[in-house]
Design an enzyme around this catalytic site. Structure first.
Site: not given
Ligand code: PMP
Length: 297
Positions: A159
């Site tokens: 991330k």
């Molecule tokens: N894809 C992207 C590009 C994101 O930014 C997020 C948010 N963090 C997600 C998917 C979903 O991840 P999560 O459910 O862990 O928040």
């Protein structure tokens, strides 16, 4: 939230082991994280004073940093405690939690072997990612021009801040046309995800979602898959071609900020805000607030 700039809020920010006044949480303009995107972050939500899946988020933060070649100098337990203590200090029950780690200023060039690794955590109130009324009607999504990169091209399991460059571009282009968000394909032309959330489809009572092999395997995505299994809903993780969207009946996004958000259209494709999307939206709302769910039983 009022349109006050984020650097002008009040309260505290946890930065490199200390709680400091919100407005003093500054970095120098010559910061590697800013120039070369050597930064990783998390997005978490607190419900009723509890940060949902906090440790999973903290572990992902550590892993995102490792993928970018650096080690955050705090343990998972220390980061968890910092998040929890800051939530109490900020005095919020429901809030958004944003840890971010970045390389500092010691070296300014592509190479940054000696740079200090910084960590900060900010917590603010963020009620709904998408407009609540629009969300109930179903979100309208454009098709993004940019694609999620091949894992050989970018560290797609991290991330990492740099991976959001094409997300902001895609979201801005969609918003300029009146859409709430954009659906991104992957480098092979398969359905991938939205600019900050994963995507699910429903057909004949079965859930379909792309295999997260070049984009984030969201913590919300995994939670919703578990919730669907508990309901006895069949779930198929597979590669999905964009043309298949013509035959899907329902669609929804999942993400910490977005939660479970039904979608009514993506480019030329239309979906109904249907039963399975609604059921999982409610199951997710109960999962993040176990006390509320128990009280209703
Ligand atoms: N894809 C992207 C590009 C994101 O930014 C997020 C948010 N963090 C997600 C998917 C979903 O991840 P999560 O459910 O862990 O928040």
């Amino acid at each position: 939230m009022a349109s006050v700039s984020f650097d002008q809020l009040d309260g505290h920010i946890w930065m490199n082991g200390e709680f400091i006044a919100w407005r003093d949480a500054k970095v120098h303009v010559l910061t590697h994280g800013l120039h070369y995107a050597s930064a990783v972050f998390e997005g978490e939500r607190a419900y009723g004073g509890e940060i949902f899946k906090l440790t999973e988020h903290t572990e992902r933060l550590q892993e995102s940093a490792r993928i970018l070649g650096f080690e955050i100098p705090y343990s998972v337990a220390e980061i968890d405690a910092a998040c929890q203590n800051l939530l109490v200090m900020q005095g919020f029950e429901d809030a958004y939690v944003r840890p971010i780690a970045w390389r500092g200023s010691e070296m300014m060039g592509v190479s940054a072997q000696k740079n200090k690794i910084n960590l900060a955590i900010a917590i603010w109130q963020w009620p709904s990612y998408f407009d609540p009324e629009e969300r109930l009607r179903g979100l309208r999504l454009d098709m993004a021009e940019y694609r999620r990169p091949d894992p050989m091209t970018a560290p797609s399991r991290s991330k990492a801040a740099g991976l959001y460059m094409i997300c902001t571009l895609s979201k801005h282009a969609a918003e300029a046309k009146g859409y709430a968000d954009a659906l991104m394909l992957d480098w092979r032309g398969r359905v991938a995800e939205a600019t900050g959330a994963n995507v699910f489809f429903v057909k004949d009572g079965v859930l379909h979602t792309p295999v997260p092999d070049c984009f984030l395997d969201g913590i919300t995505r995994r939670t919703v898959i578990d919730l669907a299994r508990k309901r006895g809903i069949e779930i198929v993780e597979r590669s999905i071609q964009p043309e298949e969207m013509a035959d899907f009946e329902q669609c929804f996004l999942t993400g910490t900020a977005a939660e479970v958000a039904p979608v009514s259209e993506i480019g030329p494709y239309r979906f109904e805000v249907g039963e399975i999307a609604r059921v999982l939206m409610n199951d997710y709302a109960d999962a993040v607030r176990p006390l509320r769910a128990e009280a209703a039983e």
